[in-house]
Enzyme design. Structure first.
Site, short mmCIF file in Angstrom:
data_model
loop_
_atom_site.label_atom_id
_atom_site.label_comp_id
_atom_site.label_asym_id
_atom_site.label_seq_id
_atom_site.Cartn_x
_atom_site.Cartn_y
_atom_site.Cartn_z
N HIS A 64 12.20 -37.57 2.56
CA HIS A 64 13.62 -37.18 2.58
C HIS A 64 13.71 -35.77 2.01
O HIS A 64 13.23 -35.52 0.89
CB HIS A 64 14.42 -38.18 1.74
CG HIS A 64 15.86 -37.82 1.55
ND1 HIS A 64 16.57 -37.02 2.43
CD2 HIS A 64 16.74 -38.15 0.57
CE1 HIS A 64 17.81 -36.89 1.98
NE2 HIS A 64 17.94 -37.55 0.86
N HIS A 67 8.85 -38.58 15.13
CA HIS A 67 7.61 -38.52 14.33
C HIS A 67 7.01 -39.92 14.13
O HIS A 67 6.49 -40.23 13.07
CB HIS A 67 7.87 -37.89 12.96
CG HIS A 67 8.30 -36.45 13.01
ND1 HIS A 67 7.43 -35.40 12.86
CD2 HIS A 67 9.52 -35.88 13.20
CE1 HIS A 67 8.10 -34.25 12.92
NE2 HIS A 67 9.36 -34.51 13.15
N ASN A 109 6.98 -28.76 9.26
CA ASN A 109 6.29 -28.84 10.55
C ASN A 109 5.16 -27.83 10.59
O ASN A 109 5.03 -27.00 9.69
CB ASN A 109 7.26 -28.52 11.69
CG ASN A 109 8.17 -29.70 12.05
OD1 ASN A 109 7.86 -30.86 11.74
ND2 ASN A 109 9.28 -29.42 12.69
C1 HEM Z 1 13.32 -27.87 10.53
C2 HEM Z 1 13.62 -28.94 11.15
C3 HEM Z 1 12.92 -30.23 10.96
C4 HEM Z 1 11.68 -30.50 10.46
C5 HEM Z 1 10.67 -29.54 9.95
C6 HEM Z 1 11.50 -31.93 10.48
C7 HEM Z 1 10.37 -32.58 10.05
C8 HEM Z 1 10.19 -33.93 10.06
C9 HEM Z 1 8.99 -34.63 9.74
C10 HEM Z 1 7.70 -33.98 9.29
C11 HEM Z 1 9.20 -35.94 9.89
C12 HEM Z 1 8.17 -37.04 9.71
C13 HEM Z 1 8.17 -37.57 8.33
C14 HEM Z 1 7.05 -38.55 8.17
O1 HEM Z 1 5.88 -38.14 8.33
O2 HEM Z 1 7.33 -39.72 7.89
C15 HEM Z 1 10.55 -36.09 10.30
C16 HEM Z 1 11.15 -37.28 10.54
C17 HEM Z 1 12.46 -37.39 10.79
N1 HEM Z 1 13.36 -36.37 10.96
FE1 HEM Z 1 13.02 -34.44 10.89
N2 HEM Z 1 12.64 -32.50 10.96
C18 HEM Z 1 13.53 -31.49 11.25
C19 HEM Z 1 14.79 -31.62 11.69
C20 HEM Z 1 15.46 -32.77 11.64
C21 HEM Z 1 16.85 -32.90 11.82
C22 HEM Z 1 17.82 -31.76 12.08
C23 HEM Z 1 17.12 -34.22 11.70
C24 HEM Z 1 18.44 -34.91 11.79
C25 HEM Z 1 19.61 -34.36 11.70
C26 HEM Z 1 15.90 -34.92 11.46
C27 HEM Z 1 15.75 -36.26 11.33
C28 HEM Z 1 14.58 -36.92 11.16
C29 HEM Z 1 14.45 -38.35 11.12
C30 HEM Z 1 15.58 -39.34 11.29
C31 HEM Z 1 13.12 -38.64 10.90
C32 HEM Z 1 12.47 -40.00 10.80
C33 HEM Z 1 12.20 -40.26 9.34
C34 HEM Z 1 11.55 -41.59 9.08
O3 HEM Z 1 11.92 -42.57 9.72
O4 HEM Z 1 10.69 -41.65 8.19
N3 HEM Z 1 14.90 -34.01 11.42
N4 HEM Z 1 11.15 -34.85 10.40
#
Ligand code: HEM
Length: 728
Positions: free
Chosen positions: A362, A98, A171
């Site tokens: 988070h 993202h 999402n």
């Molecule tokens: C339903 C499943 C998931 C959804 C809806 C989702 C949604 C998102 C969204 C919207 C962001 C962007 C946040 C922003 O705008 O700053 C993000 C970032 C991220 N997601 Fe997920 N994610 C999902 C699954 C996962 C899983 C399973 C993991 C790890 C085990 C994960 C790890 C991360 C990480 C590391 C970031 C980067 C955050 C940052 O650096 O700010 N995500 N996710």
């Protein structure tokens, strides 16, 4: 000296800690002004006098200190060193996923008191206006990649509630690729550019992604969403948001219910088409970011309603899928979405880095009244986000203005890099007598967060519940729920992606372990476009399944599943924010130009006059008309419709290659096309044949053509047009 922002006043009282506004401030700062005022205390206007970071005025910022005009630069030049070293450190790591995104401030307000369901203040007090900051993103691309990649869109909402920050990190698709967070690094490694050559950027159309998913049958349902037009939103304001996981709502009596969160866009769900999206990526890779920014600047505020699907605890097992499985939806026809409140985005960030880049979401940022379930993907996310924020933004990320809550923060966490808070006193531990026992655990009466006391009892195992093993029924349901043209787009998308895959084995397995289990028609359509033979696994032609996890039985009744709510084949009720091109030139009919522009502006559409050059043109009455974009800078793909007025300009346009291409391309992408009076000569010059007989192509005198155009814009696109043979 830099001046504090004059746009919004500082919070009326000094803070009790450096980290957040006081509780008393917050009471007087409900609503959008609450966070705006909070941010204002750290916002500066450009100053008049240039200073260094220690506040010393600088006499010359354009010449380094030298030993003579042609001599070497001196080490002593503290200003040069400060300026350059700060520059050298300007970047923080981009998000691991993202990375590409855009954000806006706004407000959320619940329609009615939902205290029967939850004690969360933002959902029980209809007078409360909770400030929000929402970041939309793509998943796979780097920070500088295109907005219009075929991808999932992040829809991350930070709500600064009176009881602390709640992040609903969702999402624009309601399901996910995997059922267990332990697979997330594999999924992302597979979809990101391949590691040997870092190709391709922001695209799933490559071998490693399809290799991974072909061995991961639980991804089948999500692949249907990704290959559908949902992966190509027309605008952030025209996409749904989903919390994905099943969460809990808990009321003051401690009663818990399951909940799925939805954001329903007021403008409806609308998409681009794939050829258009690819071309926009070249013509304007900031397409969505620009659309969001410009819409807010002109007062066209994106809005969504918050929807809840509530399931009573006693009904946990009444579905033929598991509520904890993030690859499943609860069809709206089974559990209706109750619309409970509205979110409006009404202010652009002042500074992209300080706000949009440093905002740290988070899933574990939660408030009383909302709680988690044991969804194994959610459980892993609860670990991952805090970890990634510590690495990306730093251990004091929660102190940054965009991240800090509006209510006070008091605890014994101390120090670490770039600490802002100046904690007074000698006590930084608990229990203590020297600090009067403070800060103490909140008594229950103070609305403290108390985890829902779910009974848990199980052997320590690495295994998934059998109730997670039906990977295909809802993929089939998605296919069944689509209209003919939506199905065609899905088949085209699978075909495009698989035609990019070089490895024959991978192509074969996607077809014969995924697509054949979803729908025969899909498999056949993709086979015809890719040349991949349909040879179902388990048959004599293809006996060996390669998936390490069971792909699950294809439920016989799946072929009858359908959820009409999933289709976007529905007319809209507003054309607000749609961008319409008027092709003009010298001598364009003044009356027609005014009539069409006025009518569209009255509907809050965005109208741009395009002509051979920028500046002005003279209309048929000799009046100068401002040209919004020169033809060479104006691609049809960034508009929703095109209008060709009559007048002397029409004949010239009919001879212009750019104009002919413009109209043909708009036609190919299903967009409304209107010609007024002599404007029809341009349509005749295009390969539209009998233009008036085609869907969404309107020819007439001004009133008729304009009404027809607005009605066509409400349809958004005309995807059933025959386009083979259109030269664009
Ligand atoms: C339903 C499943 C998931 C959804 C809806 C989702 C949604 C998102 C969204 C919207 C962001 C962007 C946040 C922003 O705008 O700053 C993000 C970032 C991220 N997601 Fe997920 N994610 C999902 C699954 C996962 C899983 C399973 C993991 C790890 C085990 C994960 C790890 C991360 C990480 C590391 C970031 C980067 C955050 C940052 O650096 O700010 N995500 N996710």
């Amino acid at each position: 000296m830099p001046k504090k922002s004059s746009r919004a006043a500082r919070p009326p009282k000094a803070r009790t800690s450096g980290q957040s506004a006081s509780a008393a401030d917050n009471k007087s700062l409900h609503g959008e002004t609450g966070k705006t005022a909070d941010l204002a205390s750290d916002t500066v206007e450009p100053g008049e006098v240039l200073t260094g970071n220690q506040g010393v005025a600088i006499s010359d910022d354009q010449n380094s200190l030298r030993a003579g005009p042609r001599g070497p630069t001196l080490m002593e030049d503290f200003h040069l060193r400060e300026k350059i070293t700060h520059f050298d450190h300007e970047r923080i790591p981009e998000r691991i996923v993202h990375a590409r995104g855009a954000a806006a401030h706004g407000v959320f307000q619940v329609y009615e008191d939902l205290s029967d369901l939850t004690m969360a203040g933002l959902l029980t007090d209809p007078s409360r206006r909770t400030p929000v900051f929402v970041r939309f993103s793509t998943v796979a691309g780097s920070r500088g990649s295109t907005d219009c990649a075929r991808d999932v869109r992040g829809f991350a909402v930070k709500l600064y509630t009176d009881e602390g920050v709640w992040d609903l990190v969702g999402n624009n698709m309601p399901v996910f690729f995997i059922q267990d967070a332990i697979k997330f690094p594999d999924l992302i490694h597979a979809v990101k550019p391949e590691p040997n050559n870092e190709i391709p950027q922001a695209a799933s159309a490559h071998d490693t992604f399809w290799d991974f998913v072909s061995l991961t049958p639980e991804s089948a349902h999500m692949l249907m969403w990704l290959m559908s037009d949902r992966a190509l939103p027309r605008s952030f304001a025209m996409m749904e948001g989903f919390g994905v996981h099943t969460f809990r709502l808990v009321n003051a009596a401690g009663k818990s219910r399951f909940v799925k969160f939805h954001w329903k866009p007021i403008k409806g769900v609308k998409s681009l088409v794939w050829d258009e999206a690819q071309k926009i990526s070249g013509k304007d890779s900031d397409f969505h970011r620009r659309d969001l920014f410009e819409a807010i600047e002109r007062g066209d505020y994106p809005e969504w309603e918050l929807g809840l699907q509530i399931v009573e605890e006693k009904d946990e097992f009444k579905f033929d899928f598991d509520l904890l499985d993030p690859t499943k939806i609860i069809p709206e026809e089974l559990v209706p979405v109750r619309r409970v409140g509205r979110m409006t985005l009404n202010r652009n960030p002042d500074n992209f880095f300080a706000e949009t880049e440093q905002v740290a979401f988070h899933t574990g940022h939660i408030v009383p009244g909302i709680d988690f379930t044991n969804d194994p993907l959610l459980q892993g996310r609860l670990f991952s986000y805090i970890d990634t924020q510590l690495r990306r933004v730093g251990p004091n990320f929660a102190e940054l203005p965009i991240n800090r809550p509006l209510n006070p923060v008091h605890n014994n966490q101390r120090d670490a890099m770039a600490r802002v808070t100046i904690n007074k006193g000698r006590v930084s531990y608990f229990p203590n007598r020297l600090g009067g026992g403070c800060p103490m655990h909140s008594p229950e009466a103070a609305d403290a967060f108390v985890s829902y006391a779910e009974k848990v009892d199980g052997a320590k195992i690495r295994a998934r519940s059998d109730s997670f093993s039906d990977h295909f029924s809802q993929a089939t349901q998605f296919w069944n729920s689509m209209s003919d043209w939506e199905q065609e787009h899905i088949a085209d998308a699978f075909s495009f992606e698989l035609n990019q895959v070089e490895n024959e084995e991978v192509r074969h397995h996607v077809m014969n372990e995924l697509l054949v289990n979803i729908a025969d028609a899909l498999a056949q359509a993709v086979s015809a476009q890719t040349g991949i033979r349909v040879a179902r696994v388990g048959t004599s032609k293809n006996p060996t399944p390669s998936a390490p996890t069971p792909s699950g039985p294809l439920r016989a009744e799946a072929k009858d599943l359908s959820s009409p709510a999933l289709s976007q084949d529905k007319p809209g009720d507003t054309i607000k924010g749609r961008r319409i091109a008027i092709l003009g030139g010298e001598g364009v009919d003044a009356k027609q130009l005014k009539a069409v522009a006025d009518a569209l502006l009255a509907e809050d559409a965005v109208v741009e006059l395009i002509a051979a050059h920028a500046g002005t043109i003279a209309d048929s009455a000799g009046k100068a008309q401002k040209v919004n974009r020169a033809a060479a800078n104006a691609a049809s793909v960034i508009y929703d419709a095109v209008v060709v007025p009559g007048g002397a300009s029409a004949a010239a346009l009919a001879k212009s290659g750019l104009a002919i291409h413009f109209v043909n391309e708009a036609y190919r992408h299903g967009k409304p096309i209107a010609a007024i009076g002599e404007g029809s000569v341009l349509l005749e010059a295009c390969s539209l044949g009998e233009a008036g007989a085609k869907e969404g192509v309107i020819i007439g005198g001004d009133a008729k053509a304009i009404d027809g155009l607005i009605a066509a814009l409400l349809q958004h696109r005309f995807p059933r047009r025959p386009i083979k043979g259109v030269p664009a």
